[in-house]
Design an enzyme around this catalytic site. Structure first.
Site, PDB file in Angstrom:
ATOM      1  N   LYS A 126      -8.381 -10.871 -23.848  1.00  0.00           N
ATOM      2  CA  LYS A 126      -9.064 -10.129 -22.872  1.00  0.00           C
ATOM      3  C   LYS A 126     -10.341 -10.749 -22.517  1.00  0.00           C
ATOM      4  CE  LYS A 126      -6.771  -6.044 -24.671  1.00  0.00           C
ATOM      5  NZ  LYS A 126      -6.507  -4.842 -25.647  1.00  0.00           N
ATOM      6  N   GLN A 132     -10.286  -1.569 -29.506  1.00  0.00           N
ATOM      7  CA  GLN A 132      -9.154  -2.188 -29.701  1.00  0.00           C
ATOM      8  C   GLN A 132      -8.427  -1.538 -30.980  1.00  0.00           C
ATOM      9  OE1 GLN A 132      -7.765  -5.004 -28.117  1.00  0.00           O
ATOM     10  NE2 GLN A 132      -6.011  -4.571 -29.515  1.00  0.00           N
ATOM     11  N   ASP A 143      -8.857   2.038 -21.154  1.00  0.00           N
ATOM     12  CA  ASP A 143      -7.397   2.113 -21.526  1.00  0.00           C
ATOM     13  C   ASP A 143      -6.813   3.359 -20.982  1.00  0.00           C
ATOM     14  OD1 ASP A 143      -6.656   0.007 -22.952  1.00  0.00           O
ATOM     15  OD2 ASP A 143      -7.709   0.586 -24.727  1.00  0.00           O
TER      16      ASP A 143
END
Ligand code: NAP
Length: 281
Positions: free
Chosen positions: A53, A97, A120
């Site tokens: 990422k 994460q 997200d």
């Protein structure tokens, strides 16, 4: 018949090019998009995901900020960090994460992220917005999967979509996105009966289960679009999807490979969400 292979790498590359151009324009106007990634504890797989990422951000002109907390970090430590990032005007996207250590409630932490920075798309407000058909942050993997379906056809109206899997991360938002495209959506899961027969009715078949090659060729309707979300690493290191690719690609009209299908789209959509958040500031 041999299916068209939907090249996720190529589509993601195109999307990243568009994002890089828009990020450069935004930077020139004084705002460089910024993504903060929070990782709690040591997890080798998460480590690879975070690195990917961060690298993707660098290549597209998005600034990334890694925040690594030890496995012993308390809920208060994570809470404080999220509050600090919420208030930081250089940060437009915040990503926690997963997985996090057991003593940290991932849902509660996600709920602390400012909804406009929730790249997200897992904050309850963003989930609600998706269901209500309102603009908001859409989870990355379903968003990327829809883009791959739209590579084959833009008009999904009236098509029967069967989504195998009902996780919050993928299955549920995928169903909502397809419903918003006027598909007739069937959401299948582990208690679904007659799954092969159900799948055979699908014009669009999306598999997100986490079981290598569970979906057999004979489950696929001739001419269907098949999206394989599964990532199943075998003992020899090989990656397999949830669909028996060799058999299904002889029957489907279009199919995503594993790897090189949905996977590359996830990070591209994360970048897209970060840029979108920055453009709104
Ligand atoms: P998950 O939370 O474990 O959900 C799996 C779903 O599959 C559940 O809804 C479960 O049903 C259903 N299921 C399990 N066994 C089944 C069966 N025999 N028949 C029908 N349905 C069954 O997993 P997830 O997070 O959604 O991820 C699914 C897969 O996608 C995994 O392989 C994951 O690695 C992959 N993935 C890939 C990406 C990417 O970037 N490409 C991103 C996210 C996930 P119940 O709800 O009834 O238990």
């Amino acid at each position: 018949m041999s299916a068209r292979i939907i090249d996720g790498k190529q589509v993601a590359e195109r999307l990243r090019g568009e994002i890089a151009a828009r990020a450069a324009a935004l930077s020139a106007a004084g705002t460089t998009p910024g993504l903060a990634v929070i990782m709690v504890g040591d997890n080798p797989a998460s480590d690879v995901y975070v690195r990917n990422k961060v690298n993707a951000c660098e290549k597209t002109g998005i600034r990334s900020f890694e925040h690594r907390l030890p496995a012993s970090a308390s809920r208060d430590d994570v809470t404080l960090l999220i509050h600090r990032l919420n208030a930081d005007r250089h940060i437009h996207g915040i990503l926690l994460q997963l997985p996090v250590p057991a003593h940290i409630d991932a849902n509660a932490m996600t709920g602390l992220i400012a909804p406009e920075k929730d790249v997200d798309g897992l904050h309850p407000l963003n989930i609600g917005r998706l269901v209500a058909g309102l603009p908001g942050m859409v989870p990355c993997t379903p968003q990327g999967s829809l883009l791959l379906i739209q590579e084959v056809t833009r008009d999904l109206s009236g098509l029967h979509a069967v989504v195998i899997g009902r996780s919050l991360l993928f299955g549920k938002p995928m169903g909502q996105l397809l419903l918003a495209q006027d598909c007739t959506v069937t959401q299948a899961h582990s208690k679904t009966r007659e799954l092969p027969a159900l799948c055979r009715q699908a014009d669009i078949l999306v598999a997100a289960v986490g079981r290598a090659e569970m979906v057999k060729g004979e489950w696929v309707k001739p001419g269907a679009i098949v999206i394989d979300v599964g990532i199943n690493r075998q003992a020899d290191g090989k990656l397999l999807g949830d669909v028996d690719f060799a058999a299904a690609s002889k029957i489907a009209a279009a199919i995503t490979p594993v790897p090189g299908g949905v996977g590359p789209m996830t990070i591209a959509c994360l970048l897209a969400n970060t840029l979108k958040a920055a453009e709104k500031t």
